[in-house]
Design a protein around this motif. Sequence first.
Motif, short mmCIF file in Angstrom:
data_model
loop_
_atom_site.label_atom_id
_atom_site.label_comp_id
_atom_site.label_asym_id
_atom_site.label_seq_id
_atom_site.Cartn_x
_atom_site.Cartn_y
_atom_site.Cartn_z
N ILE A 199 0.72 -1.18 0.07
CA ILE A 199 -0.10 0.13 -0.02
C ILE A 199 0.80 1.29 0.10
N LEU A 200 1.89 1.42 0.75
CA LEU A 200 2.83 2.56 0.77
C LEU A 200 3.63 2.63 -0.68
N VAL A 201 3.82 1.46 -1.19
CA VAL A 201 4.50 1.57 -2.49
C VAL A 201 3.63 2.13 -3.49
N LEU A 202 2.11 1.70 -3.41
CA LEU A 202 1.32 2.13 -4.27
C LEU A 202 0.96 3.76 -4.01
N VAL A 203 0.81 3.94 -2.69
CA VAL A 203 0.74 5.47 -2.73
C VAL A 203 1.82 6.40 -3.14
N THR A 204 3.11 5.99 -2.90
CA THR A 204 4.10 6.82 -3.41
C THR A 204 4.08 6.63 -4.99
N ALA A 236 3.32 9.75 -9.85
CA ALA A 236 2.82 9.94 -11.20
C ALA A 236 1.70 11.30 -11.30
N GLY A 237 1.19 11.42 -10.36
CA GLY A 237 0.40 12.59 -10.14
C GLY A 237 1.13 14.04 -10.62
N PHE A 238 2.14 14.06 -9.81
CA PHE A 238 3.25 15.16 -9.80
C PHE A 238 3.64 15.36 -11.16
N LEU A 239 4.14 14.21 -11.82
CA LEU A 239 4.66 14.43 -13.27
C LEU A 239 3.50 14.81 -14.26
N ILE A 240 2.29 14.16 -14.09
CA ILE A 240 1.31 14.69 -14.94
C ILE A 240 0.91 16.21 -14.93
#
Length: 52
Positions: A4-9, A14-18
């Motif tokens: 879960i921590l890996v997925l959230v990170t 990805a959101g920051f790059l988009i």
Amino acid sequence: MQTILVLVTFLLAAGFLIKKFVWNPIFEARQSSTGTLDGEKTKCGRKDCGCH
């Protein structure tokens, strides 16, 4: 828990790059309006050619 921590990170990264490379350039291009047709390059502002 670790997955879960890996997925959230990953989703945050990805959101920051988009947002940085896709979202902002699209909306900055829409908001900037220029006075001339070629983006104010005809007013000798950058090269100061002295043609006017």
